[in-house]
Design a protein around this motif. Structure first.
Motif, mmCIF file in Angstrom:
data_model
loop_
_atom_site.group_PDB
_atom_site.id
_atom_site.type_symbol
_atom_site.label_atom_id
_atom_site.label_comp_id
_atom_site.label_asym_id
_atom_site.label_seq_id
_atom_site.Cartn_x
_atom_site.Cartn_y
_atom_site.Cartn_z
ATOM 1 N N THR A 27 0.679 -1.497 0.306
ATOM 2 C CA THR A 27 -0.276 0.091 -0.123
ATOM 3 C C THR A 27 0.373 1.410 -0.245
ATOM 4 O OG1 THR A 27 -0.084 0.327 2.428
ATOM 5 C CG2 THR A 27 -2.076 -1.002 1.380
ATOM 6 N N ARG A 28 2.486 0.922 -0.235
ATOM 7 C CA ARG A 28 3.271 2.244 0.107
ATOM 8 C C ARG A 28 2.341 3.631 -1.213
ATOM 9 N NH1 ARG A 28 8.797 0.309 1.652
ATOM 10 N NH2 ARG A 28 8.174 -1.791 0.473
ATOM 11 N N CYS A 29 2.253 3.097 -2.375
ATOM 12 C CA CYS A 29 2.338 3.531 -3.850
ATOM 13 C C CYS A 29 0.918 3.959 -3.387
ATOM 14 C CB CYS A 29 1.185 2.185 -4.549
ATOM 15 S SG CYS A 29 0.176 1.765 -4.406
ATOM 16 N N GLY A 30 -0.190 4.565 -2.091
ATOM 17 C CA GLY A 30 -1.265 4.789 -1.872
ATOM 18 C C GLY A 30 -2.274 4.226 -2.093
ATOM 19 N N TYR A 37 -3.529 0.041 -7.401
ATOM 20 C CA TYR A 37 -2.947 1.236 -8.213
ATOM 21 C C TYR A 37 -2.562 0.399 -9.842
ATOM 22 C CZ TYR A 37 2.005 3.210 -8.962
ATOM 23 O OH TYR A 37 3.651 3.479 -9.411
ATOM 24 N N GLN A 50 5.762 4.861 -8.112
ATOM 25 C CA GLN A 50 5.103 4.927 -6.620
ATOM 26 C C GLN A 50 5.182 3.944 -5.929
ATOM 27 O OE1 GLN A 50 1.007 7.978 -8.233
ATOM 28 N NE2 GLN A 50 1.321 6.616 -6.731
ATOM 29 N N CYS A 51 6.047 2.738 -6.566
ATOM 30 C CA CYS A 51 6.402 1.079 -5.749
ATOM 31 C C CYS A 51 8.106 1.245 -5.642
ATOM 32 C CB CYS A 51 5.781 0.688 -6.732
ATOM 33 S SG CYS A 51 5.813 -1.260 -6.164
ATOM 34 N N ASP A 74 9.640 8.717 -6.207
ATOM 35 C CA ASP A 74 8.907 8.949 -5.589
ATOM 36 C C ASP A 74 9.129 9.424 -4.266
ATOM 37 O OD1 ASP A 74 7.340 10.946 -3.652
ATOM 38 O OD2 ASP A 74 5.191 10.110 -4.637
ATOM 39 N N ARG A 77 7.141 8.034 -1.497
ATOM 40 C CA ARG A 77 6.324 6.672 -0.854
ATOM 41 C C ARG A 77 7.223 6.029 -0.381
ATOM 42 N NH1 ARG A 77 1.119 7.730 -2.101
ATOM 43 N NH2 ARG A 77 1.317 9.392 -4.400
#
Length: 224
Positions: A27-30, A37, A50-51, A74, A77
């Motif tokens: 879930t760190r990608c948001g 994602y 984002q990963c 990013d 992230r």
């Protein structure tokens, strides 16, 4: 004259992007999982950087699929790093089962008030168990030395993790359905003899209570 290949359908694009992700479900990608994602990337709602578990190699994978330029990871992230394994300190574990509940691949085994154990070969290093533990008895250890991202995690590992996550989702759905059925049966049994099952003796209040239970049963049946 060569013809351009038709653009893939959205569903096909999502599947290709998802298959290029490490499937740690961290879930760190948001987003709540790798599939979500992938869907966001496919429609342009999320960038391809984002990963953290996929790292720079993962970004290159997504750039090749989407045709977008590769970007640095990013920093909001997290950082690219080695493959991690969650380890539970048995001297501090209180058997609360909170880590079991949040593990996306069901790799933590144990029972209430009993020590829990992480199955090393199934852990994706997602880190979701860390904030869930109320006594901070879980730590992460490096199991890939200097190798990181896709140098420390294979397509075979990702496939196994994806399968375990799918099983986890199915188990959660089954558990919810079983619990809903149990609650429905209890409500029906109570409604069958409300006067005996309730401390209420006033007829008007019993009728109001009956109406509330009937409405709850109707809502439960509508969800089935």
């Amino acid at each position: 004259m060569t013809q351009e290949r038709p653009a893939p359908t959205l569903a096909a694009l999502v599947s290709r992007i998802e298959a290029a992700l490490p499937q740690t479900q961290c879930t760190r990608c948001g987003y709540p999982d790798c599939r979500a994602y992938a869907e966001a990337v496919a429609i342009g709602a999320a960038d391809i950087n984002q990963c953290p578990p996929g790292g720079a190699q993962g970004i290159d994978r997504l750039a090749a699929i989407t045709g977008r330029p590769a970007l640095p990871l990013d920093p909001a992230r997290g950082k690219e790093g080695p493959r991690l394994l969650a380890v539970i300190d048995e001297a501090w574990c209180i058997g609360c089962t909170l880590c079991i509940a949040v593990c996306p691949v069901d790799c933590i085994v144990g029972a209430p008030k009993q020590m829990h154990l992480v199955v090393a070969g199934q852990c994706t290093g997602c880190e979701l168990c860390l904030p869930a533990c109320p006594v901070d008895c879980i730590s992460l250890v490096n199991v890939s030395d200097k190798a990181s991202a896709w140098s420390a995690w294979s397509d075979a590992d990702a496939a196994v993790a994806a399968g375990r996550y799918q099983f986890h989702q199915q188990r959660q759905l089954r558990d919810k359905q079983d619990n809903d059925a149990r609650l429905l049966a209890l409500a029906q049994a109570k409604l069958g003899n409300l006067a005996a099952a309730s401390k209420i003796t006033e007829p008007a209040e019993l009728d109001r209570k009956r109406s509330m239970i009937e409405a709850a049963i109707a809502r439960a049946r509508a969800k089935q």
